[in-house]
Structures are given as C-alpha cells and as structure tokens.
Write a protein that holds these residues in place. Structure first.
Motif, short mmCIF file in Angstrom:
data_model
loop_
_atom_site.label_atom_id
_atom_site.label_comp_id
_atom_site.label_asym_id
_atom_site.label_seq_id
_atom_site.Cartn_x
_atom_site.Cartn_y
_atom_site.Cartn_z
N PHE A 71 -1.82 15.80 -1.25
CA PHE A 71 -1.93 16.01 0.19
C PHE A 71 -0.96 17.10 0.63
CE2 PHE A 71 1.42 12.95 -0.25
CZ PHE A 71 2.21 12.98 0.88
N TYR A 72 -1.07 17.48 1.91
CA TYR A 72 -0.27 18.58 2.44
C TYR A 72 0.89 18.03 3.28
CZ TYR A 72 -3.95 21.46 0.64
OH TYR A 72 -4.83 22.06 -0.23
N ALA A 73 1.96 18.80 3.34
CA ALA A 73 3.23 18.32 3.91
C ALA A 73 3.13 17.85 5.35
CB ALA A 73 4.29 19.42 3.79
N THR A 74 2.17 18.34 6.09
CA THR A 74 2.02 17.92 7.48
C THR A 74 1.13 16.69 7.62
OG1 THR A 74 0.21 19.51 7.73
CG2 THR A 74 2.41 20.22 8.42
N GLN A 75 0.66 16.16 6.50
CA GLN A 75 -0.23 15.01 6.50
C GLN A 75 0.51 13.74 6.07
OE1 GLN A 75 -3.26 16.41 3.78
NE2 GLN A 75 -4.45 17.35 5.44
N LYS A 76 -0.21 12.61 6.15
CA LYS A 76 0.32 11.33 5.69
C LYS A 76 -0.70 10.67 4.76
CE LYS A 76 3.20 10.51 9.75
NZ LYS A 76 3.62 9.53 10.79
N VAL A 77 -0.18 9.89 3.82
CA VAL A 77 -1.03 9.19 2.86
C VAL A 77 -0.70 7.70 2.92
CG1 VAL A 77 -1.26 8.75 0.38
CG2 VAL A 77 -1.53 11.06 1.25
N GLN A 78 -1.73 6.88 2.85
CA GLN A 78 -1.52 5.44 2.87
C GLN A 78 -1.42 4.89 1.45
OE1 GLN A 78 -1.15 3.20 5.65
NE2 GLN A 78 -0.43 2.01 3.89
N MET A 79 -0.28 4.28 1.15
CA MET A 79 -0.11 3.58 -0.11
C MET A 79 -0.56 2.14 0.06
SD MET A 79 1.18 6.03 -1.92
CE MET A 79 1.42 5.03 -3.41
N SER A 80 -1.06 1.55 -1.01
CA SER A 80 -1.47 0.15 -0.95
C SER A 80 -1.02 -0.57 -2.22
CB SER A 80 -2.98 0.01 -0.77
OG SER A 80 -3.67 0.58 -1.88
N ALA A 81 -0.82 -1.87 -2.10
CA ALA A 81 -0.43 -2.69 -3.24
C ALA A 81 -1.34 -3.91 -3.29
CB ALA A 81 1.03 -3.11 -3.13
N VAL A 82 -1.86 -4.21 -4.46
CA VAL A 82 -2.73 -5.37 -4.64
C VAL A 82 -2.07 -6.32 -5.63
CG1 VAL A 82 -4.96 -6.19 -5.47
CG2 VAL A 82 -4.83 -4.09 -4.12
N ALA A 83 -1.93 -7.57 -5.22
CA ALA A 83 -1.33 -8.60 -6.08
C ALA A 83 -2.43 -9.35 -6.82
CB ALA A 83 -0.50 -9.56 -5.25
N SER A 84 -2.26 -9.48 -8.13
CA SER A 84 -3.16 -10.31 -8.94
C SER A 84 -2.45 -11.61 -9.28
CB SER A 84 -3.53 -9.57 -10.24
OG SER A 84 -4.26 -8.40 -9.94
N TYR A 85 -3.20 -12.71 -9.28
CA TYR A 85 -2.61 -14.03 -9.44
C TYR A 85 -3.14 -14.74 -10.70
CZ TYR A 85 -1.34 -13.21 -4.59
OH TYR A 85 -0.84 -12.66 -3.44
N THR A 86 -2.48 -15.83 -11.05
CA THR A 86 -2.89 -16.64 -12.19
C THR A 86 -3.96 -17.65 -11.78
OG1 THR A 86 -1.17 -18.27 -11.72
CG2 THR A 86 -0.59 -16.47 -13.23
N ASN A 87 -4.57 -18.25 -12.78
CA ASN A 87 -5.49 -19.38 -12.60
C ASN A 87 -6.65 -19.10 -11.65
OD1 ASN A 87 -3.86 -20.93 -14.31
ND2 ASN A 87 -2.56 -21.59 -12.61
N GLY A 88 -7.17 -17.87 -11.72
CA GLY A 88 -8.39 -17.54 -10.99
C GLY A 88 -8.24 -17.34 -9.51
N VAL A 89 -7.02 -17.29 -8.98
CA VAL A 89 -6.82 -17.02 -7.56
C VAL A 89 -7.20 -15.56 -7.29
CG1 VAL A 89 -5.13 -16.86 -5.69
CG2 VAL A 89 -5.02 -18.74 -7.33
N PRO A 90 -8.01 -15.29 -6.25
CA PRO A 90 -8.46 -13.92 -5.99
C PRO A 90 -7.31 -12.95 -5.72
CG PRO A 90 -9.76 -15.51 -4.74
CD PRO A 90 -8.60 -16.26 -5.31
N ASP A 91 -7.50 -11.69 -6.09
CA ASP A 91 -6.53 -10.65 -5.76
C ASP A 91 -6.36 -10.57 -4.24
OD1 ASP A 91 -6.52 -10.17 -8.43
OD2 ASP A 91 -7.55 -8.23 -8.32
N SER A 92 -5.17 -10.11 -3.81
CA SER A 92 -4.90 -10.02 -2.39
C SER A 92 -4.10 -8.76 -2.07
CB SER A 92 -4.13 -11.25 -1.92
OG SER A 92 -3.94 -11.22 -0.51
N ASN A 93 -4.36 -8.21 -0.90
CA ASN A 93 -3.63 -7.02 -0.43
C ASN A 93 -2.20 -7.41 -0.09
OD1 ASN A 93 -2.59 -4.80 0.96
ND2 ASN A 93 -4.55 -4.29 1.88
N ALA A 94 -1.24 -6.84 -0.81
CA ALA A 94 0.18 -7.19 -0.61
C ALA A 94 0.98 -6.04 -0.02
CB ALA A 94 0.79 -7.61 -1.94
N THR A 95 0.29 -5.04 0.56
CA THR A 95 0.95 -3.82 1.03
C THR A 95 2.13 -4.09 1.96
OG1 THR A 95 -1.16 -2.63 0.85
CG2 THR A 95 0.56 -1.62 2.20
#
Length: 208
Positions: free
Chosen positions: A40-64
């Motif tokens: 991206f360019y210096a005058t712009q912004k970028v969105q970072m995201s984090a996804v948590a994965s869990y044990t025992n079949g629990v669905p992934d979740s957005n942890a941003t």
C-alpha cells in the motif's frame, strides 16, 4: 455483540487449559494474522486481522480486537492510538518506504505478516480552473497530487496538512480538504502543504 461475548468466553477458557496436559474445549490452538493488502501507499491505511483457531472442533473466530498489535519499524508503518480505540489493527503508512513485519499476539500465541509501503516522494498543487489570479469572496478547490517511490501518482489532497500564509488581517481561510475561501484578502496568499519532509507550495493573488 454475541460474537464478542463468545470470543471473550473462549479466551477465558483458553487460559484455564494452559497449565493442563489435556486441552479444554475452546482452548486456542493457534493465531493467524493477515493484511487486507500486502502492498500500500504511505497516505493509505491497511486493516490487519487476526483469526483464532481452537481445539476440539470449536469454530475459528475473529480475534482482531483482542490481540496486541506491533510493528517492526514505525517509520515505515505504525498503529496509532487514535485508530486503536475505534479500529483495532488499522495500520497507517509512515515516512519511509520498505517492508515491515506486523505481529499480532495474545498470551503465548502470535503470528506475523509482512507488508510493503511505498513512500511519498513528492507533491504538486493545482487550483480549480488553473487560475492563480483570484477575486475576493471566492471559494475554490485546491488539489494535491502525490508521486510515490514507484512513480505511481495518487490524489493525496486529504492526506496532507494544509497551511495558509500571508492571510494577515483578512478572513481568508483554507480547510484541510484543500478548500480555499479568499474572503476580503487583498494581495498574495501562500498555500502550503506538508507531510513529513514532503512539501509543496502555490501562491495566488487576490484583488478586489
């Protein structure tokens, strides 16, 4: 709201299983970090995201919003405290160009992603109708065109700091979106823009 409560509960449960040899349902297994744009360019912004994965079949979740964000070089890209309050993980371009490593972490879990920032190299100014000889009580739009280190040009009008000089005792104004009101000025007005060490200027003449 339900999703946030669920994630908070799962994060709490993850802490309960950290000292046990048997994972609990909902323990975090890993954290994955990514950017919605890797360049991206210096005058712009970028969105970072984090996804948590869990044990025992629990669905992934957005942890941003739950992770701690950091950058390897804040001169290239940085997380502002202002953005962090309303938009967790929002990354801004800095003064210099290059690659920067972004890390998202929660307890002992972390992941990294690399993004590339193109630095702003120069700026040029233009005025509506290309006329620098103006009359009083006029409202005109100025624009700032930025050239970056890969020779790409973009409109950076709303990314610059606008400064009005020589206004004296007049009621001439210059807004941060580049809108100039000449008011009752009589003589020259100096228009300046700046961002880090990149500057540009334009002089206009106002007559009754």
């Amino acid at each position: 709201m339900y999703r946030g409560i669920l994630l908070g509960t799962l994060l709490l449960l993850s802490g309960c299983g950290e000292n046990s040899n048997t994972p609990l349902a909902g323990d975090i297994a890993s954290l994955a970090v990514e950017a919605n744009a890797t360049t991206f360019y210096a005058t712009q912004k970028v969105q970072m995201s984090a996804v948590a994965s869990y044990t025992n079949g629990v669905p992934d979740s957005n942890a941003t919003e739950f992770v701690e964000w950091s950058e390897s070089n804040s001169s290239i890209a940085f997380f502002s405290t202002t953005d962090a309050a309303s938009s967790p993980g929002l990354l801004s371009g800095g003064e210099f160009g290059g690659d920067v490593e972004i890390t998202g972490s929660y307890k002992q879990f972390f992941d990294t992603a690399v993004v590339h920032v193109h630095a702003l190299a120069s700026v040029t100014l233009s005025i509506e109708n290309n006329d620098t000889n103006l009359s009083q009580e006029q409202t005109l739009q100025l624009k700032a065109l930025g050239t970056f280190d890969d020779n790409t040009t973009l409109d950076v009008t709303e990314s610059m700091t606008w400064i009005l000089g020589n206004a004296g005792e007049s009621n001439a104004t210059l807004e941060q979106n580049g809108t100039l009101y000449t008011g009752d000025a009589n003589g020259t007005l100096d228009i300046n823009v700046t961002r880090y060490d990149v500057n540009a200027s334009l002089t206009v003449t106002v007559t009754p």
